[in-house]
Design an enzyme around this catalytic site. Structure first.
Site, PDB file in Angstrom:
ATOM      1  N   LEU A  26       0.688  -1.085  -0.105  1.00  0.00           N
ATOM      2  CA  LEU A  26       0.075  -0.188   0.132  1.00  0.00           C
ATOM      3  C   LEU A  26       0.852   1.305  -0.295  1.00  0.00           C
ATOM      4  CD1 LEU A  26       0.237   1.275   3.126  1.00  0.00           C
ATOM      5  CD2 LEU A  26      -1.484  -0.558   3.503  1.00  0.00           C
TER       6      LEU A  26
ATOM      7  N   GLU B 147       1.041   5.194   1.177  1.00  0.00           N
ATOM      8  CA  GLU B 147       0.538   6.244   2.207  1.00  0.00           C
ATOM      9  C   GLU B 147      -0.369   7.218   1.248  1.00  0.00           C
ATOM     10  OE1 GLU B 147       3.365   7.425   4.812  1.00  0.00           O
ATOM     11  OE2 GLU B 147       3.882   5.389   5.524  1.00  0.00           O
TER      12      GLU B 147
ATOM     13  N   CYS C 289       9.715   3.967   3.472  1.00  0.00           N
ATOM     14  CA  CYS C 289      10.170   2.799   2.802  1.00  0.00           C
ATOM     15  C   CYS C 289      11.051   2.888   1.840  1.00  0.00           C
ATOM     16  CB  CYS C 289       8.902   2.171   1.986  1.00  0.00           C
ATOM     17  SG  CYS C 289       7.584   1.683   3.190  1.00  0.00           S
TER      18      CYS C 289
HETATM   19  P1  NAD Z   1       4.729   2.651  11.884  1.00  0.00           P
HETATM   20  O1  NAD Z   1       5.868   3.151  12.359  1.00  0.00           O
HETATM   21  O2  NAD Z   1       3.760   3.697  11.388  1.00  0.00           O
HETATM   22  O3  NAD Z   1       3.829   1.666  12.945  1.00  0.00           O
HETATM   23  C1  NAD Z   1       4.506   0.819  13.683  1.00  0.00           C
HETATM   24  C2  NAD Z   1       3.520   0.317  15.053  1.00  0.00           C
HETATM   25  O4  NAD Z   1       3.980  -0.509  15.385  1.00  0.00           O
HETATM   26  C3  NAD Z   1       3.866   1.610  15.930  1.00  0.00           C
HETATM   27  O5  NAD Z   1       2.388   2.361  16.317  1.00  0.00           O
HETATM   28  C4  NAD Z   1       4.408   1.118  16.981  1.00  0.00           C
HETATM   29  O6  NAD Z   1       3.689   1.745  18.161  1.00  0.00           O
HETATM   30  C5  NAD Z   1       4.077  -0.365  17.026  1.00  0.00           C
HETATM   31  N1  NAD Z   1       4.898  -1.262  17.525  1.00  0.00           N
HETATM   32  C6  NAD Z   1       6.281  -1.178  17.928  1.00  0.00           C
HETATM   33  N2  NAD Z   1       6.602  -2.080  18.771  1.00  0.00           N
HETATM   34  C7  NAD Z   1       5.621  -2.818  19.005  1.00  0.00           C
HETATM   35  C8  NAD Z   1       5.227  -4.312  19.844  1.00  0.00           C
HETATM   36  N3  NAD Z   1       6.356  -4.864  20.304  1.00  0.00           N
HETATM   37  N4  NAD Z   1       4.095  -4.468  19.825  1.00  0.00           N
HETATM   38  C9  NAD Z   1       3.004  -3.860  19.353  1.00  0.00           C
HETATM   39  N5  NAD Z   1       3.272  -2.622  18.582  1.00  0.00           N
HETATM   40  C10 NAD Z   1       4.400  -2.197  18.284  1.00  0.00           C
HETATM   41  O7  NAD Z   1       5.321   1.911  10.674  1.00  0.00           O
HETATM   42  P2  NAD Z   1       4.408   1.615   9.283  1.00  0.00           P
HETATM   43  O8  NAD Z   1       4.885   2.616   8.407  1.00  0.00           O
HETATM   44  O9  NAD Z   1       3.061   0.990   9.676  1.00  0.00           O
HETATM   45  O10 NAD Z   1       5.593   0.183   8.810  1.00  0.00           O
HETATM   46  C11 NAD Z   1       5.170  -0.869   9.479  1.00  0.00           C
HETATM   47  C12 NAD Z   1       6.135  -1.833   8.597  1.00  0.00           C
HETATM   48  O11 NAD Z   1       5.591  -2.076   6.926  1.00  0.00           O
HETATM   49  C13 NAD Z   1       7.590  -1.831   8.076  1.00  0.00           C
HETATM   50  O12 NAD Z   1       8.225  -2.884   8.079  1.00  0.00           O
HETATM   51  C14 NAD Z   1       7.567  -1.044   6.873  1.00  0.00           C
HETATM   52  O13 NAD Z   1       8.615  -1.252   6.197  1.00  0.00           O
HETATM   53  C15 NAD Z   1       6.301  -1.892   6.078  1.00  0.00           C
HETATM   54  N6  NAD Z   1       5.736  -1.077   5.194  1.00  0.00           N
HETATM   55  C16 NAD Z   1       5.499   0.293   5.309  1.00  0.00           C
HETATM   56  C17 NAD Z   1       4.625   0.839   4.347  1.00  0.00           C
HETATM   57  C18 NAD Z   1       3.988   2.365   4.538  1.00  0.00           C
HETATM   58  O14 NAD Z   1       3.757   3.073   3.444  1.00  0.00           O
HETATM   59  N7  NAD Z   1       4.184   2.860   5.604  1.00  0.00           N
HETATM   60  C19 NAD Z   1       4.023   0.260   3.076  1.00  0.00           C
HETATM   61  C20 NAD Z   1       4.491  -1.219   3.082  1.00  0.00           C
HETATM   62  C21 NAD Z   1       5.286  -1.643   3.980  1.00  0.00           C
END
Ligand code: NAD
Length: 437
Positions: free
Chosen positions: A154, A156, A264
């Site tokens: 996805l 953002e 990312c």
């Molecule tokens: P983010 O930082 O927005 O959210 C991560 C969440 O995880 C936070 O709310 C944090 O408090 C929580 N967290 C941390 N440790 C935790 C634990 N032990 N237990 C429960 N919750 C915990 O991150 P994001 O942007 O959603 O990215 C997450 C993953 O997805 C990453 O690996 C990223 O590379 C991947 N990704 C992100 C996107 C994007 O557009 N943001 C797209 C594809 C893949």
């Protein structure tokens, strides 16, 4: 209907947890951030993402979506556990997997029945095998769990639509039982004939890196061409358009600008070079993509210095702080580099962004944040457009010129027509369109 725990309620976890609930599953979203969970329970979104609040509300009301900080209970009550925690860059550029393994430890402690552990976070190739080994080493019997890699694609800003109608779903697993459950979870997408790539775990992990690196390559490629266009008197907008009309190339991700940012592309391209290094080769193209991107962010500053060589006590207006429109995310945004460089040279900044000012304030509390574009222009010696939010596309520039101290407009997203802006008496610069001021 499957019982799912979504661990990590960020951009990916919240959107995909809500999306999976909308597909008919029962999803419990878990985060360690108590304030975030408390606010979500009250219907307050922790991020700006179009369409998300309504979808969350609908699924909470249907009883399919809930929020908690109780990880142990969520693990025990779910059959499928999705990991959507952060995987940031470690100081050496490799992926920091500590968040992932923290959760895996909790899974080991609370595994009361057969579970499927699905990695949605972007993880280094081989991580899912390590998760399996880790669980086995903690004494979890191998028949009590299966591992799945299900990377997320996805974007953002359009995350809800992307999750609900993806171009493809990638599922990597070596267990037919787990595959069957994943098909059930994503049944709603099978019904709309979404292509599903079912493959082995390492291939699924690699698909995510290869996809992101390729998109980043398109951006750096067109930025390099843009820089060359400026030198040889060509117009990158027309070059990109004509290139994009070739079906083999495609028109997306060919927009010249101030360089890619976000949570990312920068970390995933870097991680890919490290994955290659560990495997005994150099990812030469990806290394070049990163270098071009770093240079591109600095080119914005160089453009500003071309018109204002001494920034000391100069007022610079900035429009757009998010790394792209329709998000409040400023992670690795070009604005971070540009602001730091202006401040380093003694400039003063008034910035405006429709959604990202709170996030940017965490990085730069010392600059002035204003509540409208015209306020950023007031008294400015130059105005910089760094994000192409729709509301910046049609500014009343004639009026803006009367507000500014010097009419210098640097449009790093090429959203204005040079002739028009020059016709209003501005000094105008942009990316890849050789302008004669
Ligand atoms: P983010 O930082 O927005 O959210 C991560 C969440 O995880 C936070 O709310 C944090 O408090 C929580 N967290 C941390 N440790 C935790 C634990 N032990 N237990 C429960 N919750 C915990 O991150 P994001 O942007 O959603 O990215 C997450 C993953 O997805 C990453 O690996 C990223 O590379 C991947 N990704 C992100 C996107 C994007 O557009 N943001 C797209 C594809 C893949």
């Amino acid at each position: 209907m499957k019982k799912i725990a979504m661990i990590g309620v960020g951009y990916v976890g919240l959107v995909s947890g809500t999306g999976l609930a909308d597909f008919g599953n029962e999803v419990i979203c878990v985060d360690i951030d108590e304030q975030k969970i408390e606010r979500l329970k009250q219907g307050i979104m922790p991020i700006y993402e179009p369409g998300l609040a309504d979808l969350v509300k609908k699924n909470v009301e249907k009883g399919r979506l809930s929020f908690t900080t109780n990880l142990a209970e969520a693990i025990r009550e779910s059959e499928v556990i999705f990991l959507a925690v952060p995987t940031p860059s470690a100081p050496n550029g490799e992926v920091d997997l500590s968040y992932i393994f923290n959760v895996v430890d909790s899974i080991a402690q609370n595994l009361n029945d057969y579970k499927i552990i699905v990695t949605k976070s972007t993880v280094e190739v081989g991580t899912n095998d390590r998760i399996r080994d880790h669980l086995l080493a903690k004494g979890v019997p191998k028949e009590k769990f299966d591992i799945v890699s299900n990377p997320e694609f996805l974007r953002e800003g359009s995350a809800v639509g992307d999750f609900m109608r993806p171009d493809r779903v990638v599922i990597g697993s070596d267990s037919e039982r787990a595959m069957e459950v994943m098909r059930e979870i994503y049944r709603a997408l099978y019904l709309i004939e979404t292509p599903v790539v079912a493959t082995n775990i390492r291939t699924a992990e690699m698909i995510k890196y290869a996809s992101n690196a390729f998109l980043a390559t398109k951006i750096s490629f067109i930025n390099e061409i843009a820089n060359l266009c400026e030198l040889v008197g060509a117009d990158v907008q027309v070059v990109a358009k004509a290139m994009g009309l070739d079906g083999r190339i495609g028109k997306k991700f060919l927009h010249a600008g101030p360089g890619y940012g976000g949570s990312c592309f920068p970390k995933d391209t870097l991680a890919l070079t490290k994955i290659a290094e560990k495997a005994g080769m150099r990812a030469t193209i990806v290394e070049a993509v990163i270098a071009v991107n770093q240079r591109q962010k600095m080119r914005v500053v160089e453009k500003l210095l071309k018109y204002l060589p001494d920034l000391k006590n100069k007022n610079i207006g900035i429009l757009g702080l998010a790394f792209k429109p329709n998000t409040d995310d400023v992670r690795e945004a070009p604005a971070l580099v540009v602001i730091a460089e202006i401040l380093k040279r003694g400039g003063q900044i008034k910035a405006y962004d429709p959604e990202a000012m709170n996030e940017m304030r965490k990085h730069f509390p010392q600059i002035t944040y204003v509540s409208a574009s015209e306020d950023a222009a007031k008294g400015a010696d130059a105005l910089l457009i760094l994000t192409e939010w729709n509301e910046f596309r049609n500014l009343d520039l004639k009026y803006f010129k009367t507000l500014m101290n010097q009419p210098i407009l640097i449009d790093t997203r090429n959203i204005y027509t040079p002739e028009k802006v020059l016709g209003l008496g501005f000094v105008y610069d942009c990316i890849g369109r050789s302008i004669k001021n």
